[in-house]
Design a protein around this motif. Structure first.
Motif, PDB file in Angstrom:
ATOM      1  N   ASP A   1      28.462  60.738   3.312  1.00  0.00           N
ATOM      2  CA  ASP A   1      28.485  59.288   3.518  1.00  0.00           C
ATOM      3  C   ASP A   1      27.943  58.800   4.858  1.00  0.00           C
ATOM      4  OD1 ASP A   1      29.305  58.775   0.989  1.00  0.00           O
ATOM      5  OD2 ASP A   1      31.425  58.486   1.487  1.00  0.00           O
ATOM      6  N   ASP A   2      27.396  59.695   5.635  1.00  0.00           N
ATOM      7  CA  ASP A   2      26.758  59.239   6.873  1.00  0.00           C
ATOM      8  C   ASP A   2      25.450  58.509   6.585  1.00  0.00           C
ATOM      9  OD1 ASP A   2      28.708  60.206   8.465  1.00  0.00           O
ATOM     10  OD2 ASP A   2      27.611  61.956   9.192  1.00  0.00           O
ATOM     11  N   GLY A   3      24.934  58.706   5.357  1.00  0.00           N
ATOM     12  CA  GLY A   3      23.721  57.968   4.981  1.00  0.00           C
ATOM     13  C   GLY A   3      22.477  58.836   4.908  1.00  0.00           C
ATOM     14  N   LYS A   4      22.675  60.128   4.756  1.00  0.00           N
ATOM     15  CA  LYS A   4      21.547  61.057   4.740  1.00  0.00           C
ATOM     16  C   LYS A   4      20.616  60.787   3.552  1.00  0.00           C
ATOM     17  CE  LYS A   4      22.712  65.260   4.114  1.00  0.00           C
ATOM     18  NZ  LYS A   4      22.060  65.537   2.833  1.00  0.00           N
ATOM     19  N   SER A   5      21.203  60.619   2.376  1.00  0.00           N
ATOM     20  CA  SER A   5      20.360  60.372   1.196  1.00  0.00           C
ATOM     21  C   SER A   5      19.640  59.038   1.324  1.00  0.00           C
ATOM     22  CB  SER A   5      21.205  60.365  -0.072  1.00  0.00           C
ATOM     23  OG  SER A   5      22.040  61.474  -0.104  1.00  0.00           O
ATOM     24  N   THR A   6      20.353  58.054   1.851  1.00  0.00           N
ATOM     25  CA  THR A   6      19.735  56.740   2.034  1.00  0.00           C
ATOM     26  C   THR A   6      18.570  56.845   3.011  1.00  0.00           C
ATOM     27  OG1 THR A   6      21.935  55.780   1.731  1.00  0.00           O
ATOM     28  CG2 THR A   6      20.231  54.318   2.586  1.00  0.00           C
TER      29      THR A   6
ATOM     30  N   LEU B   1      18.885  53.763  -2.811  1.00  0.00           N
ATOM     31  CA  LEU B   1      17.805  54.731  -2.563  1.00  0.00           C
ATOM     32  C   LEU B   1      18.337  56.158  -2.483  1.00  0.00           C
ATOM     33  CD1 LEU B   1      15.593  52.887   0.078  1.00  0.00           C
ATOM     34  CD2 LEU B   1      15.124  53.216  -2.348  1.00  0.00           C
ATOM     35  N   ALA B   2      19.644  56.266  -2.221  1.00  0.00           N
ATOM     36  CA  ALA B   2      20.235  57.602  -2.132  1.00  0.00           C
ATOM     37  C   ALA B   2      20.045  58.355  -3.451  1.00  0.00           C
ATOM     38  CB  ALA B   2      21.719  57.494  -1.787  1.00  0.00           C
ATOM     39  N   LEU B   3      19.960  57.604  -4.562  1.00  0.00           N
ATOM     40  CA  LEU B   3      19.840  58.249  -5.873  1.00  0.00           C
ATOM     41  C   LEU B   3      18.521  59.003  -6.031  1.00  0.00           C
ATOM     42  CD1 LEU B   3      21.244  55.402  -8.126  1.00  0.00           C
ATOM     43  CD2 LEU B   3      22.343  57.572  -7.584  1.00  0.00           C
TER      44      LEU B   3
ATOM     45  N   MET C   1      23.808  51.253  12.364  1.00  0.00           N
ATOM     46  CA  MET C   1      23.875  50.375  13.534  1.00  0.00           C
ATOM     47  C   MET C   1      24.184  48.936  13.117  1.00  0.00           C
ATOM     48  SD  MET C   1      23.625  52.041  16.370  1.00  0.00           S
ATOM     49  CE  MET C   1      23.390  50.696  17.524  1.00  0.00           C
ATOM     50  N   ASP C   2      23.769  48.561  11.884  1.00  0.00           N
ATOM     51  CA  ASP C   2      24.052  47.201  11.399  1.00  0.00           C
ATOM     52  C   ASP C   2      25.549  46.933  11.313  1.00  0.00           C
ATOM     53  OD1 ASP C   2      23.642  49.206   9.234  1.00  0.00           O
ATOM     54  OD2 ASP C   2      24.320  47.585   7.933  1.00  0.00           O
ATOM     55  N   LEU C   3      26.347  47.973  11.146  1.00  0.00           N
ATOM     56  CA  LEU C   3      27.789  47.777  11.008  1.00  0.00           C
ATOM     57  C   LEU C   3      28.507  47.718  12.356  1.00  0.00           C
ATOM     58  CD1 LEU C   3      28.591  50.061   7.921  1.00  0.00           C
ATOM     59  CD2 LEU C   3      28.116  47.602   7.993  1.00  0.00           C
TER      60      LEU C   3
ATOM     61  N   ALA D   1      19.689  53.062   8.109  1.00  0.00           N
ATOM     62  CA  ALA D   1      18.955  53.625   6.975  1.00  0.00           C
ATOM     63  C   ALA D   1      18.908  52.615   5.839  1.00  0.00           C
ATOM     64  CB  ALA D   1      19.603  54.922   6.513  1.00  0.00           C
ATOM     65  N   LEU D   2      20.011  51.874   5.699  1.00  0.00           N
ATOM     66  CA  LEU D   2      20.101  50.921   4.590  1.00  0.00           C
ATOM     67  C   LEU D   2      19.073  49.800   4.746  1.00  0.00           C
ATOM     68  CD1 LEU D   2      21.878  50.391   2.060  1.00  0.00           C
ATOM     69  CD2 LEU D   2      23.154  48.764   3.471  1.00  0.00           C
ATOM     70  N   LEU D   3      18.946  49.274   5.955  1.00  0.00           N
ATOM     71  CA  LEU D   3      18.027  48.160   6.180  1.00  0.00           C
ATOM     72  C   LEU D   3      16.645  48.628   6.617  1.00  0.00           C
ATOM     73  CD1 LEU D   3      20.509  45.805   8.072  1.00  0.00           C
ATOM     74  CD2 LEU D   3      20.001  45.888   5.624  1.00  0.00           C
TER      75      LEU D   3
END
Ligand SMILES: Nc1nc2c(ncn2[C@@H]2O[C@H](COP(=O)(O)OP(=O)(O)O)[C@@H](O)[C@H]2O)c(=O)[nH]1
Lengths: 304, 430
Positions: free
Chosen positions: B27-32, B66-68, B158-160, B194-196
């Protein structure tokens, strides 16, 4: 290669890695075989084999699992290339497996011999006592392949178990197996479709004519164009028309889609692949669309 | 028209290849992040994207997840986690990239070690809200153990944290304090979302205080050519080419991949372990004779004298030889359920040579929490890392792993199951 800076281009790096893999297999396994279909990946594989053992011959025969539904252009190319090389080609025929009652032919307009190949392949491996089979599969092709090792260990039923793959570290490959077990080896694991085409262009390799744009009678089904051939029944409403197409993969006539294209030279094909917005299998392979995990399932059964 | 279709001018000579590995906790966002890199560098194909859109909708993700894109196996999709190493490929006009996407949890240490073993660069992800966790330290530790020359810490989400510079600086400081104990030649910190897509491909306007490059910019330009050892020539013989045809009646070529340094035609060479000396008569490849061969070229060497050279022998030059050793001290990452214990015997595979090895002594085990060595350990369990002394049935020509990753590494193979059970990095030999 640049001698002054000692830098190798990415294609030569990939080639060097593939040669290393082939030599390891030749040294560590008893009876390897190279799966040669006449498709672009196996054409590259064959060139790498020639390179790895020159000026000697590569120490393994070639095997083609022939579904009987291939494009005639591919078979013609296959036979000519083998004759030029003076190599021995073993043809394992799906038709023979059907005739012998080993597998049952699918029927209906969407019938395909793709799945039947697994039995024919495994039978041929057993018959000839092969313990390693080189395949041209690449990890960029499909999500299950992305997780497969270069040395893909198979049990004595030829099955792949993704949960118990051997760790593969550095360039140290473990080819130890017990009698009856086999490894499938994928020296082109780290190549992409574009790498393959660039390599074909750099090496000046010949490929079957269906990779280049040509006019062909086709019909549309499920958003793809298929060749009209004796191997497919049309569904009501489907109409055959002629247009300019080329193939990105050369599978069976019954389940390989063509792409509309006017790319009739290698240069044009490389440019088209570099710009494409659709994956190779998504655009051309009906067999992978069946379920989300269809490739994983077929591999578990012993597929390439 | 089954010809090569006319003459083709060579396609643009692509730049080099960068292999990098990514690690992060769940959940750190690696896949994203990987999805974002592929997507923003336009490596995601329309049909893949459509598939992800449909799956996102079906799962009720509320956005295109995008993680998918990176979920491979059915079990992984069902459990929503990454189990095994997945390889991804993308290219920009400057470089071709191979990503080894490895799971982060400690129960998958062996997968991270596997994926990172060939990496030039390691990306470690940290969740900006959580800061430097035990896992992050473990990832950095493994990267340094594997001697990956470049480490990039991406402070994600960072957005959070309102894109707050202070949060980023605190994490970088914490990480640096820890990393000072490790050998990491090149350490870089990048604040991202990563999300944005912030600072992933393009620099973000939302973090004007950050003056460094975006992640992709850094990956495209990080200098890796000098990471290779060009000073100590080594080639392990994989296969002896003896065509035995009329044309090549007396031909003997020693085929292998250059593991270090540069060989030139005419060089004086030593063949180990025998120590016989001769000169290189020719360096050959399919495409003809070469003046020189360097890492990582696969070539064939012909030698001037008829020596007894076979698979597993190491060709090097007299003034910079590896150590011919029957005893090794090595750091071992254990990869099997059955533990490693003193007294156990394994097959060891080092370059193209195999031998038998007995574990003479287990020196220490690394505590997964403190990353400190704990002396007096009796065994290494699955995913443990420790230092052991091995005695070999026959000598190997080795280098310290810190000098050469190819000639300093080995795997241990269980002789009953044939499984690869351990990954070893040679600390010293004698
Ligand atoms: N707000 C925010 N959420 C993120 C960011 N990166 C990832 N996420 C979310 O964090 C969750 C876990 O991401 P995922 O990529 O699956 O993590 P993995 O387990 O490390 O692969 C998902 O819900 C993502 O949408 C980011 O930069 N900002």
């Amino acid at each position: 290669m640049s001698a002054a800076t000692y830098e190798l281009s990415h294609l030569r790096t990939l080639e060097s890695e593939a040669i290393h893999v082939m030599r390891e297999v030749a040294a560590e396994l008893e009876r390897p075989v190279l799966l040669f279909s006449g498709g672009k990946d196996s054409i590259v594989l064959l060139r790498v084999a020639e390179k790895a053992f020159k000026p000697g011959r590569f120490p393994f025969p070639l095997l083609h699992v022939d579904t009987g539904h291939n494009f005639p252009e591919t078979i013609e190319f296959r036979d000519r290339r083998i004759a030029e090389l003076g190599e021995r080609l073993i043809v394992a025929s799906v038709q023979d497996s059907i005739d012998a009652g080993r597998v049952i032919e699918e029927t209906g307009p969407r019938a395909s011999r793709n799945r039947l190949q697994t039995t024919t392949l495994l039978d041929a491996i057993t018959e000839h006592g092969f313990d390693a089979a080189f395949g041209g599969a690449r990890r960029d092709e499909e999500r299950a392949r992305a997780k497969e090792r270069v040395f893909s260990f198979r049990d004595d039923f030829g099955q792949w178990d993704p949960r118990s793959q051997r760790p593969e570290l550095w360039n140290l490959y473990n080819g130890r197996i017990r009698k009856g077990e086999q490894v499938r080896v994928f020296p082109l694991s780290n190549w992409t479709e574009l790498d393959v085409w660039q390599y074909i262009a750099e090496e000046g390799l010949e490929v079957p004519s269906i990779y280049f744009a040509h006019r062909r009678p086709v019909f549309a089904r499920d958003g793809m164009l298929y060749a009209a051939s004796p191997f497919v029944e049309l569904i009501e409403g489907e109409e055959v028309f002629e247009t300019s197409v080329r193939y990105r993969t050369v599978g069976d006539m019954s389940c390989t889609g063509a792409v509309e294209s006017t790319a009739d030279t290698l240069e044009a094909v490389v440019a088209e692949i570099a710009a494409t917005r659709i994956t190779e299998r998504g655009e051309t392979r009906a067999d992978d669309r069946v379920t989300e995990a269809s490739m994983e399932d077929r591999k578990r059964e012993g597929y390439f | 028209m089954a010809a090569t279709n006319g003459s083709v001018s060579a396609p643009p000579r692509m730049a080099d290849l960068l292999r990098f590995a990514t690690a992060g906790s769940v959940d750190d966002g690696k896949s994203t992040l990987i999805g974002r890199l592929l997507f923003d560098s336009k490596q995601i194909f329309d049909d893949q994207l459509e598939h992800v859109q449909q799956t996102s909708e079906r799962r009720g993700d509320g956005y295109v997840n995008l993680a998918l894109l990176t979920d491979g196996l059915r079990a992984e999709r069902e459990q929503g986690i990454t189990i095994d190493v997945a390889y991804r490929y993308f290219a920009t006009p400057r470089r071709r990239f191979i990503i080894a996407d490895t799971p982060g949890h400690e129960q998958y240490t062996r997968n991270m070690v596997t994926g990172s073993s060939t990496a030039d660069l390691q990306v470690v992800l940290i969740d900006a809200r959580k800061g430097v966790l035990e896992q992050s330290k473990r990832h950095a530790y493994i990267a340094s153990l594997l001697r990956i020359p470049h480490l990039v810490v991406c402070v994600n989400k960072m957005d959070l944290v309102d894109n707050d510079e202070a949060v980023f600086e605190k994490i970088a400081d914490d990480f640096r304090a820890f990393a000072a104990k490790l050998e990491i030649p090149d350490l870089t910190f990048i604040p991202i979302s990563a999300l944005l897509g912030d600072n992933v491909v393009e620099r973000s306007l939302r973090m004007p205080w950050y003056e460094g490059p975006s992640l992709l910019h850094h990956l495209e330009r990080v200098h890796i050519a000098s990471d290779r050892d060009l000073a100590h020539p080594r080639l392990a013989v994989q296969w002896v080419i003896r065509p035995m045809t009329e044309e090549h009646a007396d031909y003997r070529g020693y085929a292998g991949q250059v593991a270090g340094g540069v060989f030139s035609g005419g060089d004086e060479v030593v063949v180990l372990p025998s120590g016989q000396r001769t000169r290189i008569a020719a360096i050959e490849s399919y495409d003809g004779e070469l003046e020189q061969a360097f890492v990582p070229m696969s070539v064939t060497l012909r030698l001037e004298d008829q020596l007894d050279v076979s698979r597993g022998d190491m060709i090097c030059v007299p003034d910079s030889m590896p150590i011919v050793a029957r005893e090794l001290e090595a750091d071992i990452c254990w990869m099997a359920d059955a533990p490693l214990r003193a007294g156990a015997r394994y097959t060891i595979k080092h370059t193209s040579r195999t031998a038998r090895a007995v574990v003479e002594e287990l020196r220490h085990r690394i505590d997964v929490h403190t990353l400190e060595p704990v002396p007096g350990a009796s065994e290494l369990g699955l995913n443990d890392i420790g230092r052991a002394r091995l005695r070999l049935s026959s000598p190997l020509a080795v280098d310290a792993y810190s000098d050469n990753r190819a000639t300093g590494s080995f795997v241990l193979i269980d002789e009953a199951s044939n499984d690869t059970v351990g990954a070893g990095m040679i600390a010293s030999a004698g």
